[in-house]
Design a protein around this motif. Sequence first.
Motif, PDB file in Angstrom:
ATOM      1  N   ARG A   7       8.157  -4.584  -4.232  1.00  0.00           N
ATOM      2  CA  ARG A   7       8.198  -3.199  -3.734  1.00  0.00           C
ATOM      3  C   ARG A   7       8.260  -2.189  -4.880  1.00  0.00           C
ATOM      4  NH1 ARG A   7      11.948  -3.851  -0.384  1.00  0.00           N
ATOM      5  NH2 ARG A   7      10.683  -4.021   1.458  1.00  0.00           N
ATOM      6  N   SER A  15       1.346   0.147   0.179  1.00  0.00           N
ATOM      7  CA  SER A  15       1.748  -1.129   0.759  1.00  0.00           C
ATOM      8  C   SER A  15       0.972  -2.249   0.066  1.00  0.00           C
ATOM      9  CB  SER A  15       1.485  -1.142   2.261  1.00  0.00           C
ATOM     10  OG  SER A  15       0.097  -0.981   2.507  1.00  0.00           O
ATOM     11  N   ILE A  17       0.165  -6.806   0.118  1.00  0.00           N
ATOM     12  CA  ILE A  17       0.375  -8.178   0.548  1.00  0.00           C
ATOM     13  C   ILE A  17       0.765  -8.939  -0.712  1.00  0.00           C
ATOM     14  CG2 ILE A  17      -2.096  -8.746   0.337  1.00  0.00           C
ATOM     15  CD1 ILE A  17      -1.608 -10.712   2.733  1.00  0.00           C
ATOM     16  N   LEU A  41      -2.499 -15.591   7.877  1.00  0.00           N
ATOM     17  CA  LEU A  41      -1.986 -14.227   7.808  1.00  0.00           C
ATOM     18  C   LEU A  41      -2.567 -13.385   8.925  1.00  0.00           C
ATOM     19  CD1 LEU A  41      -4.617 -12.754   6.416  1.00  0.00           C
ATOM     20  CD2 LEU A  41      -3.575 -13.579   4.340  1.00  0.00           C
ATOM     21  N   LEU A  45      -3.135  -6.532   9.695  1.00  0.00           N
ATOM     22  CA  LEU A  45      -2.156  -5.988   8.753  1.00  0.00           C
ATOM     23  C   LEU A  45      -2.728  -5.933   7.339  1.00  0.00           C
ATOM     24  CD1 LEU A  45       1.433  -7.397   9.387  1.00  0.00           C
ATOM     25  CD2 LEU A  45       0.818  -5.067   8.818  1.00  0.00           C
ATOM     26  N   VAL A  46      -3.419  -6.982   6.939  1.00  0.00           N
ATOM     27  CA  VAL A  46      -3.956  -7.060   5.577  1.00  0.00           C
ATOM     28  C   VAL A  46      -4.969  -5.954   5.321  1.00  0.00           C
ATOM     29  CG1 VAL A  46      -5.239  -8.465   3.923  1.00  0.00           C
ATOM     30  CG2 VAL A  46      -3.536  -9.528   5.413  1.00  0.00           C
ATOM     31  N   VAL A  49      -3.457  -2.746   3.788  1.00  0.00           N
ATOM     32  CA  VAL A  49      -2.703  -2.683   2.534  1.00  0.00           C
ATOM     33  C   VAL A  49      -3.548  -2.072   1.420  1.00  0.00           C
ATOM     34  CG1 VAL A  49      -1.267  -4.675   3.144  1.00  0.00           C
ATOM     35  CG2 VAL A  49      -3.286  -5.009   1.704  1.00  0.00           C
ATOM     36  N   ASN A 105      10.546 -10.060  -0.989  1.00  0.00           N
ATOM     37  CA  ASN A 105      11.068  -9.377   0.196  1.00  0.00           C
ATOM     38  C   ASN A 105      12.014 -10.223   1.033  1.00  0.00           C
ATOM     39  OD1 ASN A 105      11.256  -6.909   1.522  1.00  0.00           O
ATOM     40  ND2 ASN A 105       9.620  -7.390   2.956  1.00  0.00           N
ATOM     41  N   ASN A 112       3.943 -12.316   2.146  1.00  0.00           N
ATOM     42  CA  ASN A 112       4.796 -11.253   2.686  1.00  0.00           C
ATOM     43  C   ASN A 112       4.084  -9.905   2.561  1.00  0.00           C
ATOM     44  OD1 ASN A 112       7.417 -12.516   3.378  1.00  0.00           O
ATOM     45  ND2 ASN A 112       7.320 -13.144   1.240  1.00  0.00           N
ATOM     46  N   TYR A 113       4.523  -8.978   3.355  1.00  0.00           N
ATOM     47  CA  TYR A 113       4.001  -7.612   3.310  1.00  0.00           C
ATOM     48  C   TYR A 113       5.150  -6.704   2.870  1.00  0.00           C
ATOM     49  CZ  TYR A 113       0.474  -9.794   6.204  1.00  0.00           C
ATOM     50  OH  TYR A 113      -0.491 -10.633   6.675  1.00  0.00           O
ATOM     51  N   GLU A 115       6.219  -2.517   1.539  1.00  0.00           N
ATOM     52  CA  GLU A 115       5.823  -1.100   1.549  1.00  0.00           C
ATOM     53  C   GLU A 115       6.854  -0.311   0.772  1.00  0.00           C
ATOM     54  OE1 GLU A 115       4.425   2.245   4.798  1.00  0.00           O
ATOM     55  OE2 GLU A 115       5.415   0.427   5.477  1.00  0.00           O
TER      56      GLU A 115
END
Length: 117
Positions: A7, A15, A17, A41, A45-46, A49, A105, A112-113, A115
């Motif tokens: 992060r 953000s 991945i 995954l 969502l990907v 990013v 994270n 993991n994602y 932000e």
Amino acid sequence: MKITNARDLLDPGQSAIVFFTHGQDFHIDNLGEGETGSWILNPDLVRKVDKVIVYLRDEMRRINHVYMGNFHSLRKGERSRRWIVRFTGMTELGTTGVHWLEFGNGSTAPVNYVENA
């Protein structure tokens, strides 16, 4: 630069991945373009990013290399539900002694994602 978690590598509002790997199927060319291995995954969502961060464990030297680049695209992997993330501008930022749980994270999952809100 001291690298403590994924992060902290992001600008506000970005953000990423984040991948934990031992290097299998992680490829970077001399221009910083390449792809990750094949991962389970969430493609929706990907696609949102900004960055791709790779935590590459070198077991022989007991060190973790950290890379960051720009998300480019996804392509379907050969196995069901698996995706390969393509990136550009990937560079090595340095190394870290921080354990994956702290860096990625707080999850043992290899993807993991994160932000920086």
